[in-house]
Motif scaffolding. Structure first.
Motif, PDB file in Angstrom:
ATOM      1  N   ILE A  69       0.836  -1.217   0.000  1.00 41.62           N
ATOM      2  CA  ILE A  69       0.000   0.000   0.000  1.00 41.62           C
ATOM      3  C   ILE A  69       0.870   1.267   0.000  1.00 41.62           C
ATOM      4  N   ARG A  72       2.355   1.698  -3.460  1.00 44.89           N
ATOM      5  CA  ARG A  72       1.321   2.290  -4.336  1.00 44.89           C
ATOM      6  C   ARG A  72       1.172   3.783  -4.047  1.00 44.89           C
ATOM      7  N   ASN A  73       1.352   4.138  -2.797  1.00 46.92           N
ATOM      8  CA  ASN A  73       1.246   5.553  -2.443  1.00 46.92           C
ATOM      9  C   ASN A  73       2.319   6.378  -3.149  1.00 46.92           C
ATOM     10  N   ALA A  76       1.457   6.602  -6.683  1.00 50.60           N
ATOM     11  CA  ALA A  76       0.346   7.537  -6.870  1.00 50.60           C
ATOM     12  C   ALA A  76       0.840   8.981  -6.813  1.00 50.60           C
ATOM     13  N   PRO A 187      -1.348  12.586  -3.292  1.00 49.40           N
ATOM     14  CA  PRO A 187      -1.585  12.028  -4.625  1.00 49.40           C
ATOM     15  C   PRO A 187      -2.877  12.563  -5.210  1.00 49.40           C
ATOM     16  N   GLN A 188      -2.887  12.807  -6.508  1.00 52.15           N
ATOM     17  CA  GLN A 188      -4.138  13.133  -7.175  1.00 52.15           C
ATOM     18  C   GLN A 188      -4.919  11.832  -7.363  1.00 52.15           C
ATOM     19  N   LEU A 189      -6.240  11.953  -7.446  1.00 47.70           N
ATOM     20  CA  LEU A 189      -7.046  10.748  -7.647  1.00 47.70           C
ATOM     21  C   LEU A 189      -6.622  10.033  -8.929  1.00 47.70           C
ATOM     22  N   LYS A 190      -6.304  10.823  -9.961  1.00 45.57           N
ATOM     23  CA  LYS A 190      -5.830  10.210 -11.206  1.00 45.57           C
ATOM     24  C   LYS A 190      -4.532   9.466 -10.975  1.00 45.57           C
ATOM     25  N   ILE A 192      -3.637   7.992  -8.221  1.00 41.91           N
ATOM     26  CA  ILE A 192      -3.952   6.736  -7.518  1.00 41.91           C
ATOM     27  C   ILE A 192      -4.389   5.683  -8.532  1.00 41.91           C
ATOM     28  N   MET A 193      -5.207   6.116  -9.487  1.00 39.65           N
ATOM     29  CA  MET A 193      -5.699   5.175 -10.491  1.00 39.65           C
ATOM     30  C   MET A 193      -4.567   4.726 -11.421  1.00 39.65           C
ATOM     31  N   LYS A 196      -1.934   1.822 -10.214  1.00 43.72           N
ATOM     32  CA  LYS A 196      -2.178   0.371 -10.292  1.00 43.72           C
ATOM     33  C   LYS A 196      -1.643  -0.223 -11.594  1.00 43.72           C
TER      34      LYS A 196
ATOM     35  N   GLN B   7      -8.177  -3.448  -2.990  1.00 37.61           N
ATOM     36  CA  GLN B   7      -6.994  -2.675  -2.583  1.00 37.61           C
ATOM     37  C   GLN B   7      -7.126  -1.225  -3.023  1.00 37.61           C
ATOM     38  N   GLU B   8      -7.641  -1.062  -4.242  1.00 33.30           N
ATOM     39  CA  GLU B   8      -7.780   0.287  -4.802  1.00 33.30           C
ATOM     40  C   GLU B   8      -8.787   1.108  -3.990  1.00 33.30           C
ATOM     41  N   GLN B  11      -7.249   2.076  -0.783  1.00 36.93           N
ATOM     42  CA  GLN B  11      -6.284   3.162  -0.945  1.00 36.93           C
ATOM     43  C   GLN B  11      -7.005   4.501  -1.099  1.00 36.93           C
ATOM     44  N   GLU B  15      -6.317   7.670   1.286  1.00 40.74           N
ATOM     45  CA  GLU B  15      -5.821   8.937   0.739  1.00 40.74           C
ATOM     46  C   GLU B  15      -6.780  10.093   1.015  1.00 40.74           C
ATOM     47  N   LYS B  18      -6.375  11.303   4.484  1.00 39.36           N
ATOM     48  CA  LYS B  18      -5.201  12.167   4.688  1.00 39.36           C
ATOM     49  C   LYS B  18      -5.520  13.603   4.300  1.00 39.36           C
ATOM     50  N   GLU B  47      -8.516  20.358  -6.979  1.00 37.47           N
ATOM     51  CA  GLU B  47      -7.144  20.290  -7.514  1.00 37.47           C
ATOM     52  C   GLU B  47      -6.637  18.851  -7.561  1.00 37.47           C
ATOM     53  N   LEU B  48      -7.016  18.088  -6.555  1.00 37.28           N
ATOM     54  CA  LEU B  48      -6.526  16.707  -6.487  1.00 37.28           C
ATOM     55  C   LEU B  48      -7.408  15.743  -7.283  1.00 37.28           C
ATOM     56  N   GLY B  49      -8.455  16.261  -7.870  1.00 38.83           N
ATOM     57  CA  GLY B  49      -9.285  15.435  -8.750  1.00 38.83           C
ATOM     58  C   GLY B  49     -10.340  14.593  -8.055  1.00 38.83           C
ATOM     59  N   TRP B  50     -10.531  14.811  -6.750  1.00 33.78           N
ATOM     60  CA  TRP B  50     -11.480  13.945  -6.026  1.00 33.78           C
ATOM     61  C   TRP B  50     -12.916  14.162  -6.481  1.00 33.78           C
ATOM     62  N   THR B  62     -11.881  10.503 -13.663  1.00 39.38           N
ATOM     63  CA  THR B  62     -11.248   9.200 -13.436  1.00 39.38           C
ATOM     64  C   THR B  62     -12.190   8.039 -13.725  1.00 39.38           C
TER      65      THR B  62
END
Lengths: 259, 386
Positions: A69, A72-73, A76, A187-190, A192-193, A196, B7-8, B11, B15, B18, B47-50, B62
């Motif tokens: 994990i 992956r961080n 990411a 990390p940006q959500l993109k 994180i994606m 993987k 897992q994704e 994560q 995230e 955080k 900004e982080l795309g959430w 995404t």
């Protein structure tokens, strides 16, 4: 520029650490892990340099499967790829064994610069970066508060007690960064994606050409004899200000050599 | 049957946690007391795309599922924050995505994904048409290449924090319709350049959701901003209801977890009559019961989300998740307030703020009574009850 970051993935800050009384090692199996904040700073520094000068950032870490994990961080955050040294035989490695394994894994990559944290936030030995540099045959530059790369030369601001030293080195080199060198990005959500899909190479000690008796508990030259709790904090000294409280505090600070 | 997150998904949960840590209780408390908008929080998430989680990759998002989106919103509320302030930016675009034309999608979605454009207002409710949306009276009258909007909307949130608003308006008079679910249309209103008179009057409510009354007096909307077919707007908004209910259920579950964790901690630490108050069953059991109910609701939430993401019918599950989660969160809120005693009413403990927030979820975006009416009529086959 090919940058390799050696970073540790450690039990998450929310986890209550337990010590196995038999092995005297931290219990890591089945525990939630995260990228060590100190390692995150090293990754961040690598990413900033790669963004400025071009190149790749490869994270190398050693640990049980729970550390994925944290890998992956880092991916990411933007690291290009990762190497995971995953092998039951390396459990119980001392700092020298750890450095041998990490150096062997680094040698399998093209590298111009290796970035480490000054020390990990779970065991705080602080000697692995120097040992890795030794096995790689590159100069170790430590306590970096700022890194600048100019062609094949690297300049760091090295934190000292009284300020900074400016230290230059030719590349390839190893830099150990101080905590607070930067604020690691989220990390940006993109990201994180995308993580993987990024490659994580997995090596065993044998893959790295290290015989089992040189790594892990068998190869360790350091041995933890006992583990104990730190002594209870002593009662503090109360200063009553009757006109010369400031002087009393100054005397106290001088006595303990703070000033 | 697998009850574990991937897992994704794990994560994503870690995230977003955080990021939320950067916005602690004190941040939300101050925003609430000043009735401000949490601009820094929303900007950070953008900004982080959430907030682009549900927008397909081809439009800069995404392309994640409702399950992942629900985890994001849950964790915002679980952290002590209020997902309501930005959840609409995440899912209002669904109507545009499902029913808009290619040109509209290309024009708006990438900018919504990047956060450059905010689409987080949806004008549906009116003073004389709350739950009965087919009775709305605001009209959109075609004049050449534009529509003129006239009428009034109420309880429309974040209009002042949006660049774009979706609007449901009547394009055929109610009395002329055979099928009363037709005759309504959805428009994209560009609030930055809308001509005509649009008055936005903020409402003073128990919660800080930046909610307004809107008065339209000849507001012009270009005909090209009609989404889909004229007259099909009610059908289009219904299509978004299941997603919204699942996401709101997740927010309620986040609230529920917050209340239970705070209550359990306080009950274990607060000493009265020489022992922690949590050693009394009168304190401990309501917290434990609320915990069980939040966990049960969470299972239905994941069942609904999984079915939604598999494109299976999930009306019953989505409605049940919203019902159960909002009630469980409210139960947890009451247990938490009771546990804290007088301190529960003190602003600095944050319980009263979350208590007010979570109460809304039993009423909006749909009243739980209407959820029960749906289950009774459409799932169990009983006569219409309203």
């Amino acid at each position: 520029m090919n940058i390799v970051v050696c970073g540790k993935v450690i039990p998450a800050s929310s986890v209550t650490i337990e010590i196995d009384p038999n092995t005297k090692r931290m219990v890591r199996k089945g525990v939630t892990h995260e990228l060590d904040p100190a390692a995150a700073s090293a990754v961040e520094e690598g990413l900033r340099l790669a963004e400025k000068h071009g190149g790749t950032v490869t994270l190398i870490t050693m640990g049980i499967s729970e550390v994925t994990i944290g890998i992956r961080n880092a991916l990411a955050m933007g690291a290009t790829s990762a190497v995971h040294i995953l092998d039951d035989a390396v459990a119980g490695s001392d700092t020298l064994g750890t450095a041998k394994l990490l150096a062997a894994a680094i040698k399998k990559q093209p590298f111009d610069l290796v970035i480490c944290a000054t020390e990990s936030s779970d065991s705080y030995s602080g000697i692995v970066p120097g040992q890795i540099a030794h096995f790689l045959g590159v100069p170790p530059v430590t306590f970096a508060k700022e890194i600048n790369v100019d062609g094949t030369k690297i300049t760091i601001k090295r934190q000292s007690e009284s300020g900074y030293d400016i230290v230059e080195s030719m590349l390839p080199a190893l830099v150990a960064v101080s905590s607070g060198i930067n604020e690691p990005r989220y990390p940006q959500l993109k990201g994180i994606m995308a993580a993987k899909k990024k490659e994580i190479k997995v090596y065993t000690a044998a893959d790295l050409g290290l015989p089992a008796d040189q790594v892990g508990e068998k190869g360790a030259r350091e041995k933890v004899l006992t583990i104990g709790r730190p002594p209870k904090r002593q009662a503090g000294k109360v200063v009553t200000d009757e006109g010369e409280g400031g002087k009393q505090i100054a005397d106290f600070l001088a006595e303990i050599k703070v000033i | 049957m697998d009850f574990n997150l991937t897992q994704e998904q794990l994560q994503i949960r870690e995230e977003i946690k955080k990021v939320c840590k950067e916005f602690p209780d004190a941040y939300w408390r101050e925003i609430d007391s000043k009735k401000d908008y949490p601009e820094a929080f929303v900007r950070k998430l953008s900004e982080l795309g959430w907030l682009a989680a549900l927008i397909p990759e081809e439009y800069g998002g995404t392309g994640l599922g409702i399950t992942e989106a629900s985890i994001i919103l849950e964790e915002i509320n679980h952290s002590g924050g209020v997902a309501t302030v930005c959840h609409a930016q995440m899912y209002t675009m669904g109507t545009l995505l499902r029913h808009g034309n290619d040109e509209q999608k290309r024009r708006y979605l990438p900018k919504i994904a990047s956060g450059e454009l905010r689409l987080q207002a949806f004008g549906v409710t009116e003073p004389n048409a709350g739950s009965e949306s087919t009775r709305i009276q605001t009209t959109a009258t075609r004049k050449g290449n534009r529509y003129l909007i006239n009428g009034q909307k109420i309880f429309i949130s974040r209009v002042l924090q949006s660049d774009l608003m979706l609007l449901l308006a009547r394009t055929t008079p109610y009395d002329e319709l055979k099928d009363k679910t037709k005759g309504l249309s959805v428009f994209i209103v560009d609030l930055r350049e809308a001509k005509g008179k649009l008055e936005v009057k903020p409402l003073d409510l128990m919660i800080n959701h930046h909610t307004n009354s809107l008065f339209f007096d000849g507001v012009e909307v270009p005909a090209e901003n009609l989404i889909g077919e004229e007259g099909m707007g009610f059908r289009y908004i219904i299509d978004g209801w299941n997603a919204e209910r699942i996401l709101v259920a997740a927010e309620a579950i986040g609230d529920g977890r917050w209340f239970i964790e705070r209550a359990a901690k306080y009950a274990s630490e607060r000493i009265v009559f020489g022992r922690p108050i949590g050693s009394n069953q009168g304190i401990q059991f309501p917290i434990a019961k609320a915990y069980a109910n939040v966990e049960a609701a969470d299972l239905v939430r994941y069942q609904a989300a999984t079915k939604f993401d598999r494109k299976e019918k999930c009306g019953a599950e989505a409605n049940m998740a919203k019902l159960l989660a909002s009630e469980a969160a409210w139960e947890a809120a009451n247990a938490c307030l009771t546990t804290h005693g007088g301190y529960g009413f003190a602003v600095e403990y944050d319980v009263e703020r979350k208590f007010r927030e979570t109460r809304l979820l039993t009423v909006a975006p749909v009243s739980n009574n209407l959820v029960l009416a749906y289950l009774g009529q459409h799932v169990l086959g009983m006569p219409k009850s309203y």
